[in-house]
Design a protein around this motif. Structure first.
Motif, short mmCIF file in Angstrom:
data_model
loop_
_atom_site.label_atom_id
_atom_site.label_comp_id
_atom_site.label_asym_id
_atom_site.label_seq_id
_atom_site.Cartn_x
_atom_site.Cartn_y
_atom_site.Cartn_z
N SER A 285 15.79 41.89 -107.88
CA SER A 285 16.03 41.13 -106.63
C SER A 285 14.95 41.48 -105.61
O SER A 285 14.79 42.66 -105.24
CB SER A 285 17.41 41.52 -106.06
OG SER A 285 17.39 41.41 -104.64
N THR A 286 14.23 40.48 -105.17
CA THR A 286 13.16 40.69 -104.18
C THR A 286 13.74 41.32 -102.91
O THR A 286 13.17 42.27 -102.36
CB THR A 286 12.50 39.34 -103.86
OG1 THR A 286 11.98 38.79 -105.07
CG2 THR A 286 11.41 39.48 -102.83
N ALA A 287 14.90 40.82 -102.48
CA ALA A 287 15.51 41.35 -101.25
C ALA A 287 15.83 42.83 -101.41
O ALA A 287 15.61 43.65 -100.51
CB ALA A 287 16.78 40.55 -100.94
N ILE B 48 8.39 29.20 -116.65
CA ILE B 48 8.17 30.46 -115.92
C ILE B 48 9.46 31.26 -115.98
O ILE B 48 10.52 30.75 -115.62
CB ILE B 48 7.78 30.19 -114.45
CG1 ILE B 48 6.52 29.33 -114.37
CG2 ILE B 48 7.56 31.53 -113.72
CD1 ILE B 48 6.19 28.86 -112.95
N PRO B 49 9.38 32.53 -116.43
CA PRO B 49 10.61 33.34 -116.45
C PRO B 49 11.18 33.50 -115.04
O PRO B 49 10.43 33.52 -114.05
CB PRO B 49 10.16 34.69 -117.03
CG PRO B 49 8.69 34.69 -117.02
CD PRO B 49 8.22 33.27 -116.94
N VAL B 50 12.51 33.57 -114.95
CA VAL B 50 13.19 33.58 -113.65
C VAL B 50 13.33 35.01 -113.11
O VAL B 50 13.46 35.96 -113.87
CB VAL B 50 14.60 32.96 -113.83
CG1 VAL B 50 15.44 33.10 -112.58
CG2 VAL B 50 14.47 31.50 -114.22
N ALA C 81 7.20 33.82 -108.86
CA ALA C 81 7.50 32.73 -107.90
C ALA C 81 7.85 31.43 -108.61
O ALA C 81 7.49 30.35 -108.15
CB ALA C 81 6.34 32.54 -106.94
N GLY C 82 8.57 31.52 -109.70
CA GLY C 82 8.94 30.31 -110.45
C GLY C 82 9.74 29.34 -109.59
O GLY C 82 9.40 28.16 -109.48
N GLY C 83 10.76 29.85 -108.91
CA GLY C 83 11.57 28.97 -108.08
C GLY C 83 10.78 28.45 -106.89
O GLY C 83 10.85 27.27 -106.55
#
Ligand code: CDM
Ligand code: ATP
Length: 284
Positions: free
Chosen positions: A176-178, A93-95, A100-102
């Motif tokens: 960045s999600t944040a 899964i690409p990061v 939601a890979g991590g």
């Protein structure tokens, strides 16, 4: 003893944000489902009280910043497990992609260690533990298709969407999600996608209505910040995908396609613009 777990990627068929909460998170209402692009985790018990992570992917942290490491440490601390574990992450899964890979690696670690150490933890409890690691982790623990509310930890399972091809295209940027949530002005949103209409479309098994009800309010931020994502949506639409949307906070754009004959044309067309293109199926 070795335990294997798959960690599938998720896509958001719908992502709505109501308001910013006092704790700094946002009240969301999302519909997520899994696709058959997955990381693979191999877990092996260690006699020493330690956690080791390895991965063929050089671009993720292998220390306590890794979400699989954090999941292992959490379950060890909470259930007083003295044994250690070695986890190998085969990353597919690409990061930082919006997939939601991590988070899925963390969820797979919770599921795998529950089995490895025969802890007998219920799925609900695994979801509660997962919520301490990240907002997407509870959904990644259960998989399937669900409405996620709250921060993303309140799950309501719904039927799977009608089966179709899913083409994922990740522009060469990390988002960045944040940062995206931080720039969102939820109170100023002019349009909200309809969860009810999407649930109805899924329940009726109407592929056309699922495509018609796709919506993600985080696009109002990410498409402004990263025009490459808007361009990827336009290309996917022009190549003939039946439904197109950005997943999560981006930058991955997914296209839903019903007819296999169209898939290779869209895939080949996208490859002219983007290196990271994947043809996958909904996981049912
Ligand atoms: C964008 C999505 O991936 C869609 O599925 C999720 O809403 C975010 O899930 P996630 O990446 O697991 O998010 P977390 O790791 O819990 O939070 C990362 C950051 O995103 C913001 N965040 C996340 C979830 C949420 N409901 N409101 C937020 O404002 C917060 O600034 C938080 O510090
Ligand atoms: N096991 C892991 N796999 C991928 N990224 C990880 C992992 N552990 C920690 N990270 C870090 O987490 C961040 C991105 O995580 P992830 O790949 O879940 O993002 P994402 O796919 O955008 O998730 P979301 O859909 O929730 O936005 C990166 O900064 C990455 O370094």
């Amino acid at each position: 003893m070795k335990i294997y777990e798959k960690a599938p990627a998720k896509i958001n068929l719908l992502l709505d944000v109501m308001r910013k909460r006092e704790d700094g998170f946002h009240e969301v209402e999302m519909i997520m489902t899994m696709v058959d692009l997955a990381d693979r985790l191999e877990m092996e018990e260690l006699q020493s009280d330690s956690i080791f992570i390895s991965s063929q992917a050089g671009y993720i942290p292998l220390d306590e910043k890794n979400l699989a490491f954090q999941a292992a440490r959490l379950i060890k601390d909470r259930y007083n497990v003295r044994k250690g574990v070695y986890i190998h992450l085969d990353k597919n899964i690409p990061v930082a992609a919006g997939l939601a890979g991590g988070s899925s690696d963390a969820a797979a670690t919770l599921r795998g260690l529950n089995r490895l150490w025969q802890l007998g933890i219920s799925e609900d409890e695994l979801c509660t533990l997962g919520a301490e690691l990240g907002s997407d982790v509870p959904f990644c623990v259960t998989g399937g298709t669900a409405i996620a509310r709250g921060r993303g930890e309140k799950l309501e399972r719904i039927p799977n969407p009608p089966q179709c091809w899913v083409i994922l295209a990740k522009p060469p940027i990390n988002v960045s999600t944040a940062d995206v949530y931080g720039k969102l002005r939820a109170s100023e949103l002019k349009q909200h996608p309809s969860t009810q209409d999407m649930v109805e479309a899924i329940s009726q098994g109407s592929f056309a209505d699922v495509c018609a009800n796709l919506g993600n309010v985080l696009e109002t931020v990410t498409l402004q910040l990263h025009p490459e994502v808007l361009q990827m949506k336009d290309i996917m639409q022009r190549l003939g995908a039946d439904g197109v949307l950005m997943s999560g906070s981006g930058p991955t754009v997914f296209g839903l396609v019903s007819k296999e004959a169209k898939v290779s044309r869209i895939y080949n067309g996208l490859r002219g613009f983007c290196k990271e293109v994947y043809v996958v199926r909904m996981l049912t």
